[in-house]
Scaffold this motif. Structure first.
Motif, PDB file in Angstrom:
ATOM      1  N   LYS A 106       2.350  10.602   3.663  1.00  0.00           N
ATOM      2  CA  LYS A 106       1.051   9.969   3.932  1.00  0.00           C
ATOM      3  C   LYS A 106       1.160   9.202   5.258  1.00  0.00           C
ATOM      4  N   TYR A 150       2.494  11.383  -3.128  1.00  0.00           N
ATOM      5  CA  TYR A 150       3.299  11.449  -1.903  1.00  0.00           C
ATOM      6  C   TYR A 150       4.755  11.082  -2.184  1.00  0.00           C
ATOM      7  N   SER A 199       1.776   6.674  -6.926  1.00  0.00           N
ATOM      8  CA  SER A 199       0.726   7.543  -7.442  1.00  0.00           C
ATOM      9  C   SER A 199       1.246   8.954  -7.720  1.00  0.00           C
ATOM     10  N   ALA A 228       5.564   7.430   2.622  1.00  0.00           N
ATOM     11  CA  ALA A 228       4.407   6.863   3.317  1.00  0.00           C
ATOM     12  C   ALA A 228       4.903   6.252   4.612  1.00  0.00           C
ATOM     13  N   GLN A 234       0.827  -1.205   0.000  1.00  0.00           N
ATOM     14  CA  GLN A 234       0.000   0.000   0.000  1.00  0.00           C
ATOM     15  C   GLN A 234       0.865   1.260   0.000  1.00  0.00           C
ATOM     16  N   TYR A 267       0.953   4.388  -2.747  1.00  0.00           N
ATOM     17  CA  TYR A 267       0.856   5.814  -2.422  1.00  0.00           C
ATOM     18  C   TYR A 267       1.985   6.598  -3.085  1.00  0.00           C
TER      19      TYR A 267
END
Ligand code: UDP
Ligand code: MG
Length: 326
Positions: free
Chosen positions: A196, A120, A117, A123, A110, A114
């Motif tokens: 994040k 960020y 994408s 994370a 995950q 992030y």
């Protein structure tokens, strides 16, 4: 091809290392299924362990070409371990995590999403509960964060951890901070970047023991204050001004009393009390100054943050294994 480096500082972790290795390789396989253009390197830092951690790492490095390790000449502390890991990692992305599975590897996919994408640069997980921790300990922790954020320009997020997925850009920014007294929670936040925070519940260590006693945590929080705030210095100036004002008022009162009533100053006790109090205050303020001076002293020595004794290259050479060409 994208390379993800997973940096793991280890101090006496022989019991959890096999568990950790199993979990992390599962997660790595899962990510690879989804993103076939992603490669991994596992970089362990043996921070002068007194158990069989090094032996364990040697075995892993011989059997798995993705495993690298750096073994320190003695225990330099987790901060030094993380710094060495970041410095020696080669990845486009770097993950920093503990070996004891308190930082669940299951978060990594995950985190990767992030960062991929593009929204960020980093994370990280953030503890939302302090379960499994004594009441006094969590009370002190909460107070520490509250005070720290009041007196420091750098925001230290309560519950934020050293479990991070970062871009190379952020890693380079962290490495550009070469201070000897390292306080990562502050450093991560000082460099900025879009972060994040992923909430998560605290998990117990999978095996082995924590090396953090209450005393060492307390020391660590003071380190944080002295490393990221100069407020204690202002406090001593403030105390100085305050006592000057009080003294001035007292002198006025005494002089007026003497002139108006011819009342000679009396009170041996008061005098002694004031002298003792002022002496104490002065020593306290000198102590604060001394804290900063000692930090400056250590910084000015410019000593290396860690010293390497052995790396995976040594054990691979011994076993006539060719090095990975990352
Ligand atoms: N660690 C380290 N050097 C030290 C102490 C700890 O590299 O001197 C590592 C340890 O092996 C673990 C991580 O830092 O991977 C966190 O340590 P620990 O679990 O003891 O701390 P806690 O989770 O209780 O904060
Ligand atoms: Mg732990």
């Amino acid at each position: 091809m994208k390379l993800i480096s997973i940096v793991v500082p280890c101090y006496n972790e022989q019991e959890v290392l096999p568990l950790f290795y199993r979990e992390i390789t599962n997660v790595m396989a899962r990510i690879k299924d989804k993103h076939s253009d992603t490669e991994f390197e596992l970089l362990f830092i043996n921070d002068g362990s007194k158990d069989e951690t090094l032996k364990c790492l040697r075995e892993l490095a011989v059997n798995d070409s993705r495993v690298r390790y750096i073994s320190f000449s003695r225990n330099f502390g987790k901060e030094a371990g993380m710094y060495a890991g970041l410095q020696n990692s080669k990845g486009d992305y770097v993950v920093v995590m503990d070996a004891d599975l308190q930082h669940p590897p299951a978060f990594i996919p995950q985190m990767y999403e992030y960062v991929l994408s593009g929204e960020y640069d980093c994370a990280t997980t953030r503890r939302v509960s302090r379960e499994g921790e004594s009441k006094i300990r969590s009370w002190f922790s909460r107070k520490f964060y509250k005070i720290m954020n009041k007196i420091s320009q750098t925001e230290i997020v309560d519950g934020a951890q050293d479990f991070r997925f970062m871009t190379r850009q952020m890693v380079d920014a962290i490495l550009s901070m070469k201070e000897y007294n390292r306080f990562s929670k502050g450093i991560f936040s000082w460099v900025g970047f879009r972060t994040k925070y992923m909430p998560y519940e605290n998990v117990e260590r999978a095996a082995g023991n924590t090396t953090w006693s209450f005393k060492s945590l307390f020391k660590y929080s003071l380190e944080g204050i002295f490393a990221f705030s100069t407020a204690p210095l202002s406090i001593s100036s403030f105390l100085g001004i305050l006592s000057f004002i009080i003294a001035f008022i007292m002198i006025l009162v005494l002089v007026i009393k003497w002139l108006a009533f011819g009342d000679p100053v009396q009170g041996y006790t008061t005098t002694i009390c004031v002298i003792l109090m002022m002496g104490g205050l002065q020593l306290f303020c000198i102590g604060i100054l001394g804290q900063y001076l000692s930090k400056t002293y250590l910084e000015s020595k410019n000593r290396p943050i860690y010293i390497i004794h052995e790396t995976e290259n040594d054990v691979r050479k011994e076993n006539h294994i060719e090095n990975d060409k990352h």
